[in-house]
Design an enzyme around this catalytic site. Structure first.
Site, PDB file in Angstrom:
ATOM      1  N   GLU A   1       0.848  -1.214   0.000  1.00  0.00           N
ATOM      2  CA  GLU A   1       0.000   0.000   0.000  1.00  0.00           C
ATOM      3  C   GLU A   1       0.874   1.252   0.000  1.00  0.00           C
ATOM      4  O   GLU A   1       0.662   2.175   0.781  1.00  0.00           O
ATOM      5  CB  GLU A   1      -0.909  -0.011   1.230  1.00  0.00           C
ATOM      6  CG  GLU A   1      -1.644  -1.339   1.414  1.00  0.00           C
ATOM      7  CD  GLU A   1      -2.552  -1.363   2.630  1.00  0.00           C
ATOM      8  OE1 GLU A   1      -3.766  -1.470   2.421  1.00  0.00           O
ATOM      9  OE2 GLU A   1      -2.055  -1.253   3.753  1.00  0.00           O
TER      10      GLU A   1
ATOM     11  N   CYS B   1     -11.561   0.124   7.966  1.00  0.00           N
ATOM     12  CA  CYS B   1     -10.616   1.211   7.738  1.00  0.00           C
ATOM     13  C   CYS B   1     -11.206   2.418   7.015  1.00  0.00           C
ATOM     14  O   CYS B   1     -11.500   3.438   7.641  1.00  0.00           O
ATOM     15  CB  CYS B   1      -9.405   0.669   6.987  1.00  0.00           C
ATOM     16  SG  CYS B   1      -8.075   1.848   6.851  1.00  0.00           S
TER      17      CYS B   1
END
Lengths: 620, 620
Positions: free
Chosen positions: B307, B398
């Site tokens: 990420e 998230c």
């Protein structure tokens, strides 16, 4: 002219197989010079000894000793550690086919004895499951790699048997295979392995032994794929090619190595059982892959995430995953398609992959390896990120021993026989024994395009020597076999001249990631621009489509060895900064200062420093 | 004209802070119309209720009840499950700032009571470690997310306190913060969290309470970074920004959200302690990121693997990770830089990110969310691969609750005050109370460029109204604030006309992934070409650099709602197949048939079907 049923190679269809071409053995082809021969020597002298050390250092042998009860301690490494041992044994076996070596023979025997001790009475063998999770055997086939490891064991045993080494290995492998047949064929357990590999191995064991259940199990494992037999391992059914039955799947998808090993197995089963639907679906996927998912280097796998194929035309050069093992598996698959069909396009892809995606995996000294083979590295790319530099080994070793086993079998991929005669697929100086014919190849390929073939031994009858004219050649018959039919006599010679003029190639317009760029090739070699050879920042170089290209021989470039460089009249763009990298004005009007850009064969990159590299340069 | 020390916003520097600008509160700005106001309403009516349900369904509240001893069962989900509860509470608190709601108030109180029960006597609170690994508290800060979760708890508590809700929450948060101070500051434990977030939270708690140790701990956690305090979690020190001290790091690197939260904290600490070296290093990284690592949409993070930020200019549109939370964190960071410096460029990036990377995260109905926000989706892209379509929730939730908390605070980012007057950063119809001044904004932005500002209340003294002229505007003062200095009277009006002519933008020549392509913008909006709007395959469209562009209003496009489409005279290339996608002949001589290509604002994509989308089209 057919060859004997059992030759010393890794993929040897039976005499009843639906094979257009028949392989020759590893020991039937002697490579004497050129980069492939040099690599094979390096493999024997440097890489294999390194691999043997690493198997001790990383704990692979230790794990098997734990299973055998001859060592104490903890299991080390990932659950498929055994597979590296088997790939290494296979590499050693094929090396023994070419050169006898007592130490290597002893290693094969030692591993055979160790495996015999470690193997369960019922034939099961896997150090991770025996030592760490004895109660979970076959409970998690989606990620357990149990049959995957079995497949590598079988391939190692077949290799050893075909070169006359390691009798115990074959016994162990057969006991395991019999156990698998019992478990998954006789009892009709619906399980299939999340990582294909067992399929092609079982077919080979069938070829070696003539024992039909091995072929039946391979066929069943392929037929059962895509029917939801695999509980998802969290990455989706397509990750492990369980999204569709193999006959329905149109494209190479998911984890690249899994797809490619699976398709090698699909063609192997076709070769032996003649089920045309298997060949058809595999060819369909191969064509789609080659047209839309293959890098210029022959590399496969566009994504680091899941080590996967991407969408069609998703081929980023910088973030190419291009796993070395995918290149190896691609060669395995294309080789089987070549045997099945006799079509030159499969040998073309093998050549491209061999000299570029695959050859780039190993350093010039044979001591370091790439797991990931991108077509671009930027100046600020982090060492810690894949692929940084080549490494001596990996925590998931995987690629290095796989490299070694393929390098040891180069001879297998050079020529074949058929009823019509002999086919020469790859150009390597040396000698080829193909059935009753023997001939020598004299060439400085890939540095020079002249290939001379001299007949050394021949049957009296007329036969055809078919020589592949590579698809990249400028001749009218490029992409086919040029045939020479004669009643040959020893001493007869033919010469083929291949066009090694350097050429610029453009990408298909749908390959977004290299739009407006151009790459350079010469013969089978893709070239790249390494920072170390440039006077300008490699990111500032641009190339005109009609740039003048000059070939420069280098007999011994430091760190690299023999090579041929290409110098191009290029442009160096002025370096401009901007606070925001998007603008309503085009910046391609930048002035370019003339410079010489120097390219080196891609397979020789990263042998001098860790700086930037590009295969594709923007068009001026 | 300064505002009171405590306003109802998430980032409120103290009156002693080194802030050029002072924020106004969430409740000081009323958004009445336009996409942001509509989103805020949808957030309250649809997204937040959905989030509350998901916290039950996914087990987040269950986990805390396990820790409190009021429920039985197994811990569910990843170890940072608590953070979603805290983000959701924060979203609810800010929503309460605008509209009172008994149910939401009750939710905040309930969570406060639950946390009070779950919290250990020493102040520690983390359901995963209390329930699953009670003996491993602080043993694995590199991946434990313990301080990360604490940070979100603190932010939720500060939000609740600033809107006058959830007194217990603040008590719980302070006990945890006091425990952290005791553990990591007083005892000088060298640990720092692998995922930054606690830093900015502690500064805010200091701002709320005036308790200096919170600021000192935040400062220490930042100073200790890059000194090897973190045991590697296997992804390298740069993954979690421990590779260099923050003052030495020149570029945004590693996991994007981690870097961005860290830098928000860096600026927060600067604001309160005045250490110029912190501001300098953060501005340096911001400038490098904006110039070389930012997508046209403001999105950040080029790689799915880790990420992470990529190399400089590594910005693939198809494989952009562009995490929604990175866009949120980028807005947090730029906002703090804006407060610190008063420079328009930070508000410019906020606007771009808000209307594109961030706004694209949520479906038009407020019920589905993107975790990953690419700038291209191919026709054969798999649903199962990120980002497929938007999802109602994620196993690692998230993003959705993070979206909700930012949407609830839109008012905070609209205007600021300073000694000189009031600054208007974002153009939203509604009313703004900025210190003693109150004004109304009338505009149909971003659909229309006319912005009318009418003074409703004003002090008698002369003051300056500064209006940001976006960097993309054609006016000479674009990228600065246009100032209007007067002794204002109620009823006074000014008008700003922004240039909403559609424009084509070209990428910097080093952005390899979109070379030879062009994108379309209008005002703050990036546009995209969705398959559903085209007569040709979106992959066959090409655009000339001087293409005629026509704006078309759509009051209620099915599935999308109010929008403005742009139609372009484009070309449709003939579709050609080839067996091998590289050729020595250029294929850009293909004939293009004239077609109309229709673009829709990027933030409105994927509201109709799951087919192809491109932000960048190849140049004709």
């Amino acid at each position: 002219m057919t060859t004997e049923a059992q030759v010393s190679g890794p993929a040897v269809p039976t005499s009843e197989a639906k094979a257009a071409l028949r392989p020759v053995g590893v020991r039937d082809v002697l490579l004497t010079a050129g980069p492939l021969a040099q690599w094979q020597r390096l493999n024997e002298q440097t890489s294999i000894p390194l691999g043997l050390k690493q198997l001790e250092a990383a704990g692979n042998l230790h794990n098997l000793r734990l299973a055998a009860g001859t060592a104490q301690g903890e299991f080390r490494g990932p659950r498929f550690m055994d597979s590296d041992v088997y790939k290494q044994v296979e590499a050693v076996a094929w090396a023994l086919a070419v050169n006898a070596d007592d130490d290597l023979t002893a290693f094969v025997d030692e591993v055979g004895s160790l495996l015999e001790k470690a193997q369960r009475d019922n034939g099961y063998l896997n150090s991770y499951y025996q030592v760490v999770k004895p109660d979970e055997v076959y409970d998690h086939l989606e990620y357990s790699h149990e049959m995957y490891c079995a497949g590598h064991l079988i391939q190692a045993a077949v290799a050893a048997a075909r070169v006359g080494a390691g009798a115990k290995l074959l016994e162990v492998a057969r006991r395991f295979a019999d156990h698998l047949v019992d478990e998954f064929l006789t009892r009709d357990n619906p399980g299939i392995d999340g990582h294909p590999e067992i399929e092609t191995a079982l077919v080979e064991l069938y070829r070696l032994t003539g024992h039909q259940p091995y072929l039946s199990l391979a066929s069943k494992l392929i037929d059962d794929r895509g029917k939801g037999a695999i509980v998802s391992s969290g990455m989706g059914a397509h990750y492990l090619q369980d999204h569709l039955p193999v006959r329905d799947a149109d494209t190479a998808i998911g984890h690249a190595v899994r797809q490619l090993y699976l398709d090698a197995g699909v063609v192997d089963v076709y070769l032996e059982n003649g089920d045309e639907s298997l060949l058809e679906c595999s060819v369909r996927r191969w064509e789609d892959m080659v047209a839309r998912k293959t890098y210029l280097t022959g590399a496969l796998g566009s994504r680091h995430s899941h080590e996967a194929f991407g969408d069609r035309y998703e081929l980023p050069p910088d973030r190419a995953y291009a796993e070395t093992c995918a290149a190896i598996a691609s060669i395995h698959w294309s080789w089987r398609l070549l045997l099945a069909t006799g079509e030159a396009r499969y040998a073309d892809l093998i050549e491209r992959t061999l000299y570029n995606a695959f050859a780039g995996s190993t350093s010039a000294d044979g001591e370091r390896f790439f797991y990931v083979n991108p077509l671009q590295r930027r100046a600020d790319h982090l060492e810690g990120d894949d692929p940084g530099r080549r490494n001596p080994w990996f925590s998931c070793a995987c690629c290095p021993p796989n490299i070694m086993r393929l390098v040891a079998t180069f001879g297998h991929y050079v020529a074949t026989t058929s009823d019509a005669g002999v086919q020469l697929h790859q150009f390597v100086p040396g000698t080829v024994q193909a059935g009753a014919a023997k001939f020598s190849v004299e060439t400085d390929y890939p540095w020079n395009g002249t290939v001379r073939i001299r007949i050394d031994e021949t049957p009296d009858d007329e036969w055809t020597l078919a020589v592949r004219i590579p698809q990249w050649d400028s001749a009218n018959d490029a992409g086919t076999y040029r045939t020479f039919t004669r009643a040959w006599k020893p001493g007869d010679e033919i010469t083929v001249e291949l066009d090694l003029a350097p050429r610029l190639v453009h990408p298909h317009r749908r390959i977004d990631a290299v739009r407006g760029s151009v790459a350079m090739e010469r013969g089978p070699l893709v070239y790249c621009f390494e920072q170390v050879d440039q006077s300008a920042d490699v990111e500032d170089l641009v190339l005109a489509p009609d740039a003048e290209l000059r070939v420069r021989d280098a007999e011994d470039l430091a760190g690299v060895g023999r090579t041929v460089l290409i110098e191009a009249n290029a442009g160096k763009l002025q370096h401009e900064d901007s606070a925001w990298p998007y603008s309503t004005s085009r910046n391609d009007g930048l002035t370019a200062e003339p410079v010489t850009a120097t390219a080196i064969p891609y397979f020789q990159w990263d042998n001098r420093d860790g700086r930037a590299m590009r295969v594709w340069l923007p068009l001026a």
